[in-house]
Design a protein around this motif. Structure first.
Motif, short mmCIF file in Angstrom:
data_model
loop_
_atom_site.label_atom_id
_atom_site.label_comp_id
_atom_site.label_asym_id
_atom_site.label_seq_id
_atom_site.Cartn_x
_atom_site.Cartn_y
_atom_site.Cartn_z
N THR A 1 0.84 -1.19 0.00
CA THR A 1 0.00 0.00 0.00
C THR A 1 0.87 1.24 0.00
O THR A 1 2.00 1.23 0.49
N ASP A 2 0.34 2.32 -0.53
CA ASP A 2 1.11 3.56 -0.65
C ASP A 2 1.03 4.43 0.58
O ASP A 2 1.73 5.41 0.68
N GLU A 3 0.12 4.10 1.51
CA GLU A 3 0.03 4.86 2.75
C GLU A 3 0.49 4.00 3.91
O GLU A 3 0.12 2.84 4.00
N PRO A 4 1.28 4.58 4.83
CA PRO A 4 1.70 3.82 6.00
C PRO A 4 0.51 3.50 6.89
O PRO A 4 -0.47 4.23 6.94
N ALA A 5 0.60 2.36 7.58
CA ALA A 5 -0.46 1.96 8.48
C ALA A 5 -0.57 2.93 9.63
O ALA A 5 0.38 3.58 10.05
N THR A 6 -1.79 3.04 10.22
CA THR A 6 -2.02 4.00 11.28
C THR A 6 -1.12 3.74 12.48
O THR A 6 -0.58 4.66 13.09
N GLY A 7 -0.93 2.49 12.82
CA GLY A 7 -0.13 2.17 13.98
C GLY A 7 1.34 2.43 13.79
O GLY A 7 2.12 2.40 14.73
N GLU A 8 1.79 2.73 12.54
CA GLU A 8 3.19 2.93 12.28
C GLU A 8 3.57 4.41 12.21
O GLU A 8 4.69 4.77 11.94
N ALA B 1 10.51 5.33 -1.88
CA ALA B 1 10.58 4.23 -2.84
C ALA B 1 9.28 4.04 -3.59
O ALA B 1 9.28 3.79 -4.79
N THR B 2 8.16 4.11 -2.91
CA THR B 2 6.88 3.83 -3.55
C THR B 2 6.25 5.06 -4.19
O THR B 2 5.29 4.95 -4.93
N GLY B 3 6.77 6.25 -3.89
CA GLY B 3 6.13 7.46 -4.40
C GLY B 3 4.86 7.78 -3.67
O GLY B 3 3.99 8.48 -4.18
N ALA B 4 4.70 7.29 -2.44
CA ALA B 4 3.47 7.47 -1.68
C ALA B 4 3.36 8.88 -1.16
O ALA B 4 4.35 9.56 -0.93
N PRO B 5 2.14 9.36 -0.94
CA PRO B 5 1.97 10.66 -0.33
C PRO B 5 2.53 10.67 1.07
O PRO B 5 2.41 9.71 1.82
N ALA B 6 3.15 11.76 1.46
CA ALA B 6 3.68 11.90 2.80
C ALA B 6 2.57 12.25 3.77
O ALA B 6 1.50 12.71 3.41
N SER B 7 2.81 11.99 5.05
CA SER B 7 1.84 12.30 6.07
C SER B 7 2.47 13.21 7.09
O SER B 7 3.68 13.37 7.17
#
Length: 435
Positions: A187-194, A211-217
């Motif tokens: 998945t492109d978004e990190p898990a809530t617990g992480e 690496a994945t090009g995921a949106p930052a939080s």
């Protein structure tokens, strides 16, 4: 522990399905080029332009793919690109004329460029997330997909001359591969617990997002949004060195695929039975090396694998050119396959760590190398001889080794050095790390 390992293997199989997908799709339509040529009544020049259109589409896809990586992330980009490739395959045999076929093939190149970037980003993120090497084996499945497509094309030709039936069967295989991989990709978004605010988990998540090009939080989101509004970022010096390493590496791969048989026939004067052994030796050594190269990467690190491997390829081929003869030539070709097998997987991992722009640019330069390499060798061979043309291949392999000294590579995992224990009574006891 069992859960983490099974997650790793399950995700690796899903990403491997994407690599197999791309190899299968590409080899399916290239294996039926004679039938396409006959149906569309193409001349040799028109066929050459058709093949070039695919490469041009892939090389020119860099700005679009880079933007889509930031907007969609690697998981969704992989799905969109793979779905497009699955649709474009039947569109190719339905093309009513040559101009339409050119447009379809160019779009195929763009979609292949998108899937190439997305699946390598997924593979790099998998290595980061689990701390294990696997990219070389993933690249080996691309070759497995090409082999499967060739076998299907051969089997289909035994039962029917219909291009429609073959391409429909191939599309069904692509649909199965895509259906398997889609729900199991990272998945492109990190898990809530992480979502920790500091510590090692934060560093791992940041590297995974690059690496994945995921949106930052969190606090990084406004910064990333500002970067998007400013437009594409100019490549760094390190990225340019990665691009050069990829160009020289793919020049070596592409030239060996296209010119080894001709060299065996015209220069070495091998028998007709041994002429195909040139490309066979290179291909077999590359597949075998990629199956075991992840172990080399874990033990010695990507830097040594690329530097020493490309040096072996260039030196082995140069000695074969100087020595002559069938056996020395085959040994030199084997050195090339063994030495360059891990170059592109390692460069992709290094580029993915720099972000989607770097990964997209390096992927585009790789396509450029595959396009320019065989043509460059042909130009040199026409002006001098094929021996000098193959000498350019040896020089390209050695150039990879030089470029590798300027790239920031992934390092192998090493155990931490045990700290000096504190005197009794001055602090909490420190357990010595396991050996």
């Amino acid at each position: 522990m069992f859960r983490v390992r099974s997650d790793f293997h399950r995700t690796r199989l899903a990403i491997a399905a994407l690599f197999c997908f791309l190899g299968f799709q590409y080899a399916t339509w290239t294996s039926r080029l004679p039938a396409l040529t006959s149906r569309l009544d193409l001349s040799a020049q028109e066929l050459g332009l058709l093949l070039m259109a695919c490469g041009v589409g892939a090389a020119a896809s860099f700005p679009l793919v880079s933007a889509l990586m930031r907007r969609l992330g690697s998981r969704r980009l992989a799905f969109v690109s793979a779905l497009s490739l699955a649709v474009l395959l039947p569109a190719l045999y339905l093309a009513p004329n040559y101009p339409v076929a050119l447009v379809v093939i160019c779009c195929d190149g763009v979609a292949a460029g998108g899937l190439n970037v997305a699946m390598n980003a997924q593979g790099s993120a998998l290595e980061v997330r689990h701390g294990r090497t696997t990219m070389a084996q993933l690249h080996a499945t691309f070759s497995a997909g090409s082999l499967a497509a060739a076998l299907l094309a051969s089997g289909a030709s035994l039962f029917t001359t219909s291009l429609t039936a073959h391409f429909l069967a191939a599309t069904a295989v692509l649909a199965l591969l895509l259906g398997y991989s889609r729900p199991r990709l990272l998945t492109d978004e990190p898990a809530t617990g992480e979502r920790a605010t500091d510590g090692p988990a934060t560093d791992e998540r940041a590297s995974d997002e690059r690496a994945t090009g995921a949106p930052a939080s969190g606090d990084e989101a406004p910064k990333r949004e500002t970067e998007r509004r400013r437009g594409p970022v100019l490549p760094s010096r390190a990225t340019l060195w990665m691009g050069l390493a990829m160009v020289f590496g793919t020049v070596t791969e592409g030239a060996m695929n296209d010119w080894s048989a001709l060299y065996m026939e015209d220069v070495v004067h091998a028998s007709p039975q041994l002429v195909p052994m040139g490309i066979a030796v290179v291909s077999v050594m590359m597949v075998v090396a990629r199956l075991v190269a992840d172990g080399w990467r874990s033990r010695w690190g990507d830097a040594r694998v690329v530097r020493y491997g490309s040096a072996l390829a260039g030196t082995g081929l140069a000695l074969a050119l100087l020595t002559g003869g069938v056996l020395p030539t085959l040994v030199g070709f084997a050195c090339v396959g063994l030495g360059v097998a891990a170059v592109t997987p390692c460069v992709y991992v290094a580029a993915a760590a720099q972000g989607p722009e770097a990964l997209s640019l390096v992927a585009a330069t790789g396509t450029t190398g595959l396009l320019a390499g065989p043509a460059l060798i042909g130009f040199v061979a026409g002006a001098t001889s094929l021996v000098w043309g193959m000498a350019v291949v040896a020089a390209s392999a050695l150039a990879v080794s030089l470029c590798a000294t300027r790239v920031r590579w992934r390092t192998p995992e090493t155990p931490e050095t045990p700290e000096t224990p504190e005197p009794p009574g001055t602090g909490p006891a420190q357990a010595a790390p396991a050996r």
